[in-house]
Enzyme design. Structure first.
Site, PDB file in Angstrom:
ATOM      1  N   ASP A 150       0.453  -1.526   0.626  1.00 36.66           N
ATOM      2  CA  ASP A 150      -0.023   0.239   0.037  1.00 36.66           C
ATOM      3  C   ASP A 150       1.303   1.129  -0.041  1.00 36.66           C
ATOM      4  OD1 ASP A 150      -2.866   1.719   0.053  1.00 36.66           O
ATOM      5  OD2 ASP A 150      -3.176   0.380   1.458  1.00 36.66           O
TER       6      ASP A 150
ATOM      7  N   GLU B 238     -11.057   6.371   3.507  1.00 35.18           N
ATOM      8  CA  GLU B 238      -9.916   6.870   4.890  1.00 35.18           C
ATOM      9  C   GLU B 238     -10.214   6.608   5.930  1.00 35.18           C
ATOM     10  OE1 GLU B 238      -5.962   5.460   3.545  1.00 35.18           O
ATOM     11  OE2 GLU B 238      -6.837   5.710   1.078  1.00 35.18           O
TER      12      GLU B 238
END
Length: 1003
Positions: free
Chosen positions: A618, A808
């Site tokens: 990521d 997020e």
């Protein structure tokens, strides 16, 4: 002091400045741009001022004007501190309402910089032409902090180059005119904390006459097949497109590269002359013949050196590349494994390290870095788009990057990736699907596959072969800011929706990846990111995202790992580990970041599940591992991460990786495994044969056919939770009063990950809002956002409320968010529902707490985040389609109940998992006896593998229970009802009906 006053008093100031640099008698006095004495405020457009910016909330630097006894000019300097993980810096824009400034009477711009001798590069950018500072053409250069104390840094305008990675308006004329300047910007170094001091930015010197004209070539690289002739077009352009006022000459000569002069090509040299009076845009062509020698070879380069007199030379000399030829890996008739083996055997360690590296396109300010570092991949993070943000601009941008890869020895193509998580959501005009939570609500695997197919077709048509989707998290706590990225709280539901993988990739064996409408998919985020405990995050102000998941091995396997087993079986091409940490009870490891868990990546994913694709990290995730940077690289590569998403530190990563391998701390075998996996997918995608964009499908982007799929998905995602008195569907003869913050806001109904990472409210993307959909349906509609218009005389009200966009951990509850409606939304609901029968639609990424307000609402709809097709919502409200959606997550009564999930021992929600009333569908008659009969038939269907009949029988039983229990749901009803939906998804139809019979008896 106003800017005009500063400019007017330039000569006086220059004479008074104690640190003023002496200048030649025939040079003009320096003209101040910034003295930092307070004359320019901290402000942004349209006012004049200094302002900061950055890639995320932590990246903008902190600025202040500081009294300094050692100030080179005046008593104050501009100081700042920064800790930039992505990109960040500050800008001085002149007022948008004032005329642009004329800098053409000067040689360059200079500034005083307080050196730290840290070797870091600072990028300095100037803004040329256009409407104002944020719609200008950007030109850039840089300087290195390799000194200590104050030093005056001179930046001649001739050193500035046109910025190729980003232009606010897509570029204007590609000529640095200097007559309409709007200010400057400073990009600070990323990757380490720092501070700076700056003073006295000013214009200096006499103008460089060569800046009135520029020589360019039509491309930086010219790949040709062996034996062909490269044709380099050399063009002269002038400021304002005026004819040349003086002659320009270009002396050219082929220079030393990796190709053999005389053997691989015929050396050429000569002079191109553009006489005075030549029209701007005039071009000449230089031809470089290559020779055929019938020997298999890697690619070879032939630089063409250009010496320009009377104009600015190209930013870099053009280069001819004789394509690699005759080598086995180039033979598409060979099996992929043989092609990979051959290519890998030829590669150097540096080339292998490059393949394991992924950079953000905005960080590659020197596109030659793609070849210099042999980069394997680029990405666009959320909001990282070309300008203009069109399909053609995307394709041209990516083709430009791919062209650079042709300068490497083996011409290994880049693999470009984007987060297309609900359609090609970075592209303006693309078809934006409902987010995954809405797709989970449809309970329609075939529709999920169709949404994936549309997404893949639109993504690939812009030249992008790789999508960082789908998210296979099993969301267990709706306080998580990423919960809308999940298909639901039940692993069986997530698994059923993984048909989206086939929509994206095609058949599981990978044979369809070469198609122009398929992309490589990514299962993320491995593993258990949906189980992070509230309060466990240590990332900034996040409360749950990137935190710790505490599980037993059984819970890990049954809940969180199950979707990855399915993804591997479906042939998923890549997997992305989670930022979060995993704490498995009894393993003695404690909480360990997933990027460091070799037992999970190597041991479970690759070895036990048999995953043969590659693992991509990521965004900057390895930076969260313990130890120094070398330890980050060792740990993550050793754990099984094959490619590192290191957006702004690709140089540091490649250098560190090669150093660690040479030192023996990372094995060459591990590197070979990683590179083999990456190359395998590139061959499967057909990138070696077709590296450039195939835009034949671009006309279908945002097409009616694609939007019809999204419209159907929006309609099927609507979950009817309450429908007292049969208020829905509405009739077109009714007078309908529409209100609420989300009724006419396409940005809100699309949510996060829409054009930008966080998304935004307002008219952000093309599409149809809920209000527009209602009007298009032909209803008699009156709209008042805040319900301030009179409410008398209406048959029904529709109040559309809910959340604003987030993504997020920014959206975590407790990080500026909660699960309650806003005060304005509550007021709109209360006013409309007190005046008429009302339906409340909640547009949100997760359930919202309604409390006793629910009693005053006649109909309640969970609309989730339906995307750009608001007509799909109108379709079910007006009865064009039936309500068929079911809750993909449990709807709690209060935030205190969280986390609450199907299967919990104590389960007493507002609405259970799987709940969803229907319209336009006759509810069958019958009671307990009918349910007994349904159970027998469902068990028989299960035994015979008749899934369609089994599901139909369970749905029939569910409708019976919902009719009886609607309006008086109790714990005794909710628990078996939710359990039944899980049993249905796992194919246990007989047991599912038995659970529904239990709920019926309790109702």
């Amino acid at each position: 002091m106003r800017r005009t006053a500063l400019l007017a008093s330039a000569a006086l100031l220059a004479g008074l400045l104690p640190w003023a640099t002496a200048h030649a008698a025939d040079e003009p006095a320096p003209v101040p741009v910034d003295r930092f004495e307070g004359e320019v405020p901290f402000a942004s457009q349209p006012a004049e001022g200094l302002f900061t910016w950055g890639g995320d909330a932590d990246d903008p630097p902190a600025l202040r004007l500081t009294d300094r006894a050692d100030a080179p000019e005046g008593g104050k300097v501009l100081t700042g501190t920064y800790d930039i993980s992505g990109y960040g810096g500050f800008t001085h824009d002149f007022a948008a309402t004032a005329p642009a400034h004329d800098w053409s009477a000067h040689r360059g711009i200079r500034l005083w910089w307080d050196g730290r001798n840290n070797g870091k590069k600072t990028v300095f950018e100037i803004k040329d032409g256009g409407a104002h500072g944020e719609a200008s053409e950007l030109w850039t250069t840089s300087f290195t902090d390799d000194f200590t104390g104050w030093k005056q840094v001179e930046l001649p305008f001739s050193d500035f180059t046109y910025r190729t990675d980003y232009q606010p308006v897509g570029g204007i004329d590609h000529v640095l005119g200097l007559t309409e300047m709007w200010g400057y910007a400073v990009t600070l170094p990323a990757g380490a904390k720092g501070d700076f001091a700056l003073d006295d930015v000013e214009l200096y010197g006499t103008p460089d006459p060569s800046l009135n004209a520029a020589v360019t070539t039509d491309a930086p690289l010219y790949p040709v097949e062996e034996g062909a002739t490269a044709r380099v077009k050399v063009t002269v352009a002038t400021t304002g497109a005026q004819p040349l006022t003086a002659p320009v000459t270009v002396v050219y000569v082929t220079a030393d590269g990796t190709a053999d002069p005389g053997g691989d090509y015929t050396p050429v040299s000569g002079t191109l002359t553009f006489p005075a009076g030549t029209a701007s845009g005039t071009a000449r062509t230089v031809e470089v013949p290559t020779r055929r020698d019938r020997t298999a070879e890697p690619a070879e380069t032939i630089p063409l050196k250009l010496t320009v007199t009377g104009a600015k030379a190209p930013a870099e000399p053009p280069q001819i590349v004789v394509d690699a030829h005759g080598l086995p890996y180039l033979d598409k008739r060979l099996p992929v494994r043989k092609r990979v083996k051959d290519l890998l055997s030829r590669m150097s360690l540096a080339e292998k390290a490059g393949q394991m590296t992924q950079a953000e396109r905005g960080a590659v300010t020197r596109q030659s870095d793609i070849a210099d570092y042999a980069l394997g991949s680029l990405l666009s993070g959320g909001g990282s788009t070309p300008t203009p943000n069109t399909p053609d601009a995307w394709a041209r941008m990516i083709d430009g990057f791919q062209l650079r890869a042709r300068a490497t020895r083996f011409q290994i193509p880049l693999i470009y990736g984007v987060d297309a998580v609900h359609g090609h959501n970075n592209l303006s005009g693309a078809t934006v699907m409902p987010h995954n939570i809405g797709i989970g609500a449809t309970r329609d695997p075939r529709l999920a596959q169709r949404t994936g197919s549309v997404t893949a077709a639109e993504v690939r048509a812009t030249g992008i072969p790789w999508d960082f989707a789908p998210c296979l998290c099993v969301s267990r706590d709706e306080r998580w800011g990423r919960s809308y990225e999940s298909f639901g709280e039940d692993p069986a539901l997530v698994q059923s929706m993984e048909t989206v993988v086939q929509g994206l990739q095609g058949r599981a064996d990978g044979r369809d990846l070469k198609r122009d409408d398929k992309v490589l998919a990514t299962a993320k985020h491995f593993v258990a990111d949906g189980g992070t405990a509230y309060g466990s995050s240590t990332t900034g102000t996040y409360t749950i995202d990137q935190g710790v998941t505490h599980v037993t091995r059984e819970e890990l396997a049954d809940v969180h790992l199950a979707p990855y087993r399915t993804a591997v079986d479906r042939g998923i091409g890549t997997v992305m580990p989670s930022y979060s940490s995993l704490d498995i009870a009894g393993d003695g490891k404690g909480a360990v970041k997933l990027h460091a868990r070799g037992d999970m990546i190597n041991g479970v994913l690759k070895d036990r599940l048999g995953f043969d694709g590659f693992v991509i990290s990521d965004w900057n995730a390895i930076d969260q591992l313990p130890g120094d940077y070398a330890a980050h690289v060792r740990t993550s590569v050793g754990a099984g991460v094959d490619m590192m998403m290191v957006p702004y530190t690709y140089k540091e990563f490649t250098t560190t990786l090669t150093d660690e391998v040479r030192a023996g701390r990372i094995s060459e075998a591990r590197v070979d495994d990683a590179v083999s996996r990456i190359l395998t997918q590139k061959f499967r995608l057909g990138l070696f044969e077709h590296p450039y964009a195939d835009t034949t499908g671009a006309a279908r982007i945002g097409s009616p056919a694609h939007r019809e799929v999204a419209r159907r998905a929006a309609a099927e995602s609507q979950v009817l939770l309450k429908n007292a008195g049969g208020l829905l569907p509405l009739r077109k003869t009714q007078k309908v009063y529409v209100a609420g913050s989300n009724a006419d806001d396409i940005g809100n109904q699309s949510g996060g990950w829409t054009l930008t990472w966080q998304g935004a409210s307002g008219n952000t993307v093309p599409g149809t809002t809920v209000l527009q959909g209602l009007r298009a349906a032909g209803g008699d509609v009156t709209y008042s956002k805040d319900a301030s218009a009179p409410t008398g005389g209406y048959d029904a009200g529709v109040v559309v409320v809910g959340e604003t966009p987030y993504a997020e951990g920014v959206g975590d509850v407790g990080n500026g968010h909660d699960l309650r409606l806003s005060a304005a939304d509550r007021a709109a609901v209360d006013k409309v529902c007190a005046a008429m029968k009302c339906a409340v639609l909640i547009v949100s990424g997760r359930p919202q707490i309604l409390g006793d307000r629910l009693d005053r609402i006649d109909a309640l709809v969970a609309s989730w985040l339906p995307g750009t097709e608001g007509e799909g919502v109108a379709d079910v409200l007006y009865g064009r389609r039936p309500f068929t959606g079911q809750l993909p997550v449990t709807w709690p009564k209060s935030e205190a109940q969280l986390p609450i999930n199907v299967g919990d021992a104590s389960y007493d929600p507002q609405y259970p998992y799987g709940w969803g009333l229907t319209t336009l569908t006759p509810v069958p008659e019958g009671g307990t006896a009918a349910l007994r009969g349904l159970a027998v038939r469902a068990a028989a269907a299960e035994r015979h593998g008749d899934d369609r009949t089994g599901r139909t029988l369970v749905d029939t039983a569910r409708l019976l229970v919902q009719r009886k229990a609607d309006g008086h749901l109790t714990q005794a009803v909710a628990k078996p009802f939710a359990d039944a939906d899980h049993l249905l998804l796992t194919g246990r139809y007989g047991k599912a009906v038995e659970k529904l019979a239990e709920a019926y008896r309790a109702a």
